[in-house]
Scaffold this motif. Structure first.
Motif, PDB file in Angstrom:
ATOM      1  N   UNK A  49       0.829  -1.206   0.000  1.00 39.90           N
ATOM      2  CA  UNK A  49       0.000   0.000   0.000  1.00 39.90           C
ATOM      3  C   UNK A  49       0.861   1.254   0.000  1.00 39.90           C
ATOM      4  N   UNK A  50       1.941   1.240   0.783  1.00 38.20           N
ATOM      5  CA  UNK A  50       2.839   2.386   0.831  1.00 38.20           C
ATOM      6  C   UNK A  50       3.493   2.620  -0.526  1.00 38.20           C
ATOM      7  N   UNK A  51       3.924   1.535  -1.175  1.00 43.04           N
ATOM      8  CA  UNK A  51       4.562   1.648  -2.487  1.00 43.04           C
ATOM      9  C   UNK A  51       3.595   2.210  -3.520  1.00 43.04           C
ATOM     10  N   UNK A  52       2.378   1.669  -3.557  1.00 40.60           N
ATOM     11  CA  UNK A  52       1.379   2.148  -4.516  1.00 40.60           C
ATOM     12  C   UNK A  52       1.025   3.606  -4.249  1.00 40.60           C
ATOM     13  N   UNK A  53       0.916   3.969  -2.975  1.00 41.47           N
ATOM     14  CA  UNK A  53       0.601   5.349  -2.625  1.00 41.47           C
ATOM     15  C   UNK A  53       1.699   6.309  -3.046  1.00 41.47           C
ATOM     16  N   UNK A  54       2.967   5.927  -2.830  1.00 39.62           N
ATOM     17  CA  UNK A  54       4.086   6.775  -3.228  1.00 39.62           C
ATOM     18  C   UNK A  54       4.149   6.941  -4.743  1.00 39.62           C
ATOM     19  N   UNK A  55       3.890   5.844  -5.468  1.00 43.27           N
ATOM     20  CA  UNK A  55       3.888   5.928  -6.931  1.00 43.27           C
ATOM     21  C   UNK A  55       2.807   6.890  -7.406  1.00 43.27           C
ATOM     22  N   UNK A  56       1.608   6.763  -6.823  1.00 46.02           N
ATOM     23  CA  UNK A  56       0.523   7.670  -7.202  1.00 46.02           C
ATOM     24  C   UNK A  56       0.894   9.117  -6.899  1.00 46.02           C
ATOM     25  N   UNK A  57       1.477   9.358  -5.726  1.00 49.34           N
ATOM     26  CA  UNK A  57       1.836  10.721  -5.350  1.00 49.34           C
ATOM     27  C   UNK A  57       2.837  11.312  -6.339  1.00 49.34           C
ATOM     28  N   UNK A  58       3.889  10.554  -6.640  1.00 50.37           N
ATOM     29  CA  UNK A  58       4.931  11.054  -7.544  1.00 50.37           C
ATOM     30  C   UNK A  58       4.360  11.385  -8.914  1.00 50.37           C
ATOM     31  N   UNK A  59       3.543  10.474  -9.454  1.00 47.51           N
ATOM     32  CA  UNK A  59       3.078  10.663 -10.823  1.00 47.51           C
ATOM     33  C   UNK A  59       1.896  11.628 -10.915  1.00 47.51           C
ATOM     34  N   UNK A  60       1.126  11.755  -9.869  1.00 48.42           N
ATOM     35  CA  UNK A  60       0.063  12.765  -9.874  1.00 48.42           C
ATOM     36  C   UNK A  60       0.675  14.156  -9.987  1.00 48.42           C
ATOM     37  N   UNK A  61       1.690  14.434  -9.166  1.00 48.60           N
ATOM     38  CA  UNK A  61       2.324  15.745  -9.230  1.00 48.60           C
ATOM     39  C   UNK A  61       3.202  15.882 -10.479  1.00 48.60           C
ATOM     40  N   UNK A  62       3.802  14.763 -10.925  1.00 48.62           N
ATOM     41  CA  UNK A  62       4.599  14.819 -12.150  1.00 48.62           C
ATOM     42  C   UNK A  62       3.728  15.115 -13.363  1.00 48.62           C
ATOM     43  N   UNK A  63       2.458  14.678 -13.309  1.00 47.19           N
ATOM     44  CA  UNK A  63       1.560  14.952 -14.431  1.00 47.19           C
ATOM     45  C   UNK A  63       1.347  16.447 -14.608  1.00 47.19           C
ATOM     46  N   UNK A  64       1.439  17.189 -13.521  1.00 46.99           N
ATOM     47  CA  UNK A  64       1.307  18.642 -13.596  1.00 46.99           C
ATOM     48  C   UNK A  64       2.612  19.264 -14.085  1.00 46.99           C
ATOM     49  N   UNK A  65       3.717  18.641 -13.769  1.00 48.73           N
ATOM     50  CA  UNK A  65       5.021  19.186 -14.132  1.00 48.73           C
ATOM     51  C   UNK A  65       5.426  18.866 -15.577  1.00 48.73           C
ATOM     52  N   UNK A  66       4.627  18.072 -16.279  1.00 52.59           N
ATOM     53  CA  UNK A  66       4.985  17.886 -17.689  1.00 52.59           C
ATOM     54  C   UNK A  66       4.821  16.494 -18.260  1.00 52.59           C
ATOM     55  N   UNK A  67       4.166  15.558 -17.530  1.00 50.95           N
ATOM     56  CA  UNK A  67       3.998  14.214 -18.069  1.00 50.95           C
ATOM     57  C   UNK A  67       3.173  14.245 -19.353  1.00 50.95           C
ATOM     58  N   UNK A  68       2.135  15.059 -19.365  1.00 50.34           N
ATOM     59  CA  UNK A  68       1.292  15.149 -20.545  1.00 50.34           C
ATOM     60  C   UNK A  68       2.104  15.642 -21.741  1.00 50.34           C
ATOM     61  N   UNK A  69       2.931  16.650 -21.526  1.00 52.18           N
ATOM     62  CA  UNK A  69       3.765  17.181 -22.604  1.00 52.18           C
ATOM     63  C   UNK A  69       4.754  16.136 -23.106  1.00 52.18           C
ATOM     64  N   UNK A  70       5.291  15.309 -22.182  1.00 51.35           N
ATOM     65  CA  UNK A  70       6.242  14.265 -22.566  1.00 51.35           C
ATOM     66  C   UNK A  70       5.599  13.241 -23.479  1.00 51.35           C
ATOM     67  N   UNK A  71       4.390  12.808 -23.137  1.00 53.26           N
ATOM     68  CA  UNK A  71       3.692  11.812 -23.946  1.00 53.26           C
ATOM     69  C   UNK A  71       3.303  12.402 -25.304  1.00 53.26           C
ATOM     70  N   UNK A  72       2.927  13.674 -25.306  1.00 54.03           N
ATOM     71  CA  UNK A  72       2.607  14.324 -26.580  1.00 54.03           C
ATOM     72  C   UNK A  72       3.843  14.437 -27.464  1.00 54.03           C
ATOM     73  N   UNK A  73       5.002  14.613 -26.844  1.00 52.58           N
ATOM     74  CA  UNK A  73       6.259  14.734 -27.584  1.00 52.58           C
ATOM     75  C   UNK A  73       6.737  13.386 -28.104  1.00 52.58           C
ATOM     76  N   UNK A  74       6.469  12.322 -27.338  1.00 51.97           N
ATOM     77  CA  UNK A  74       6.899  10.976 -27.722  1.00 51.97           C
ATOM     78  C   UNK A  74       5.693  10.029 -27.712  1.00 51.97           C
ATOM     79  N   UNK A  75       4.848  10.097 -28.742  1.00 50.44           N
ATOM     80  CA  UNK A  75       3.637   9.253 -28.778  1.00 50.44           C
ATOM     81  C   UNK A  75       3.940   7.761 -28.769  1.00 50.44           C
ATOM     82  N   UNK A  76       5.149   7.380 -29.227  1.00 47.87           N
ATOM     83  CA  UNK A  76       5.518   5.964 -29.216  1.00 47.87           C
ATOM     84  C   UNK A  76       5.536   5.410 -27.803  1.00 47.87           C
ATOM     85  N   UNK A  77       5.792   6.271 -26.831  1.00 47.30           N
ATOM     86  CA  UNK A  77       5.826   5.851 -25.430  1.00 47.30           C
ATOM     87  C   UNK A  77       4.492   5.245 -25.016  1.00 47.30           C
ATOM     88  N   UNK A  78       3.392   5.806 -25.495  1.00 49.66           N
ATOM     89  CA  UNK A  78       2.068   5.295 -25.161  1.00 49.66           C
ATOM     90  C   UNK A  78       1.893   3.876 -25.676  1.00 49.66           C
TER      91      UNK A  78
END
Length: 210
Positions: A49-78
């Motif tokens: 539970x702690x691991x899953x929670x930490x992963x969610x926390x990191x990526x939730x805030x990372x999504x604001x810092x530019x995850x969406x832009x990264x995926x748009x830049x590299x569509x192959x990643x999806x």
């Protein structure tokens, strides 16, 4: 007055983030099924539970810092994430189906075998990061958060709160259901349901990928 407005905006964004997060995360998917089974077996649940929670926390805030832009830049990643997810889900579906169709004695041995903490945590990471729906959720959270401008981190905090609530519900639910699983048939049913869920998710991803 400015502090009051800022606080009000933050709380409004937090409430919206929490509602959005519950709508996105509160589903019985691959990660949820894995957590339920580990909880019923009482195997490293707090660490998972702690691991899953930490992963969610990191990526939730990372999504604001530019995850969406990264995926748009590299569509192959999806696409790479999608097909890795298909393989991972099908493999776990096969393992669950084998447990569901096995003999009672084999099932009993499987229940008593305690996997290492490392293996459990690696599986938890895999069910998060190799799940294309996880990445889609993060992109959605990042997109919606930016509509709150300066209060976008309040939205992210709300989404993270929803993640923690759902993880705790899974952990507590597994503990409450544990007495029902003294019967090997209950384990067969659970593993059969997990196999169907995993296979269904994999098929859905294959349909999207072709």
């Amino acid at each position: 007055m400015l502090a009051l407005v800022t606080s009000s905006s933050f709380l409004s964004a937090w409430a919206s983030g929490a509602a959005t997060g519950l709508g996105l995360f509160a589903v019985v998917g691959a990660q949820s099924a894995f957590i339920l089974r580990q909880g019923l077996m009482r195997l490293h649940l707090p660490a998972i539970l702690l691991t899953c929670g930490l992963i969610d926390m990191v990526f939730i805030f990372a999504s604001i810092w530019g995850l969406q832009a990264l995926i748009e830049q590299f569509p192959l990643l999806t696409h790479l994430i999608l097909w890795f997810g298909v393989v991972f889900l099908l493999w776990y579906a096969l393992q669950s189906a084998r447990r569901a169709l096995g003999k009672d004695q084999q099932l009993s041995i499987a229940r008593q075998a305690v996997p290492t903490r490392r293996a459990a945590l690696l599986a938890a990471i895999g069910f998060s990061l190799l799940n294309p729906h996880f990445w889609l959720d993060m992109v959605i959270v990042g997109s919606l958060a930016h509509s709150f401008s300066d209060a976008r981190y309040g939205f992210a905090a709300g989404a993270f709160t929803a993640s923690i609530i759902w993880l705790l519900m899974l952990g507590i639910g597994a503990r409450l259901l544990a007495p029902l699983f003294s019967n090997p048939r209950a384990w067969r049913i659970l593993d059969g349901m997990i196999a169907l869920i995993m296979a269904g998710l994999a098929v859905g991803l294959i349909v999207k990928g072709v």
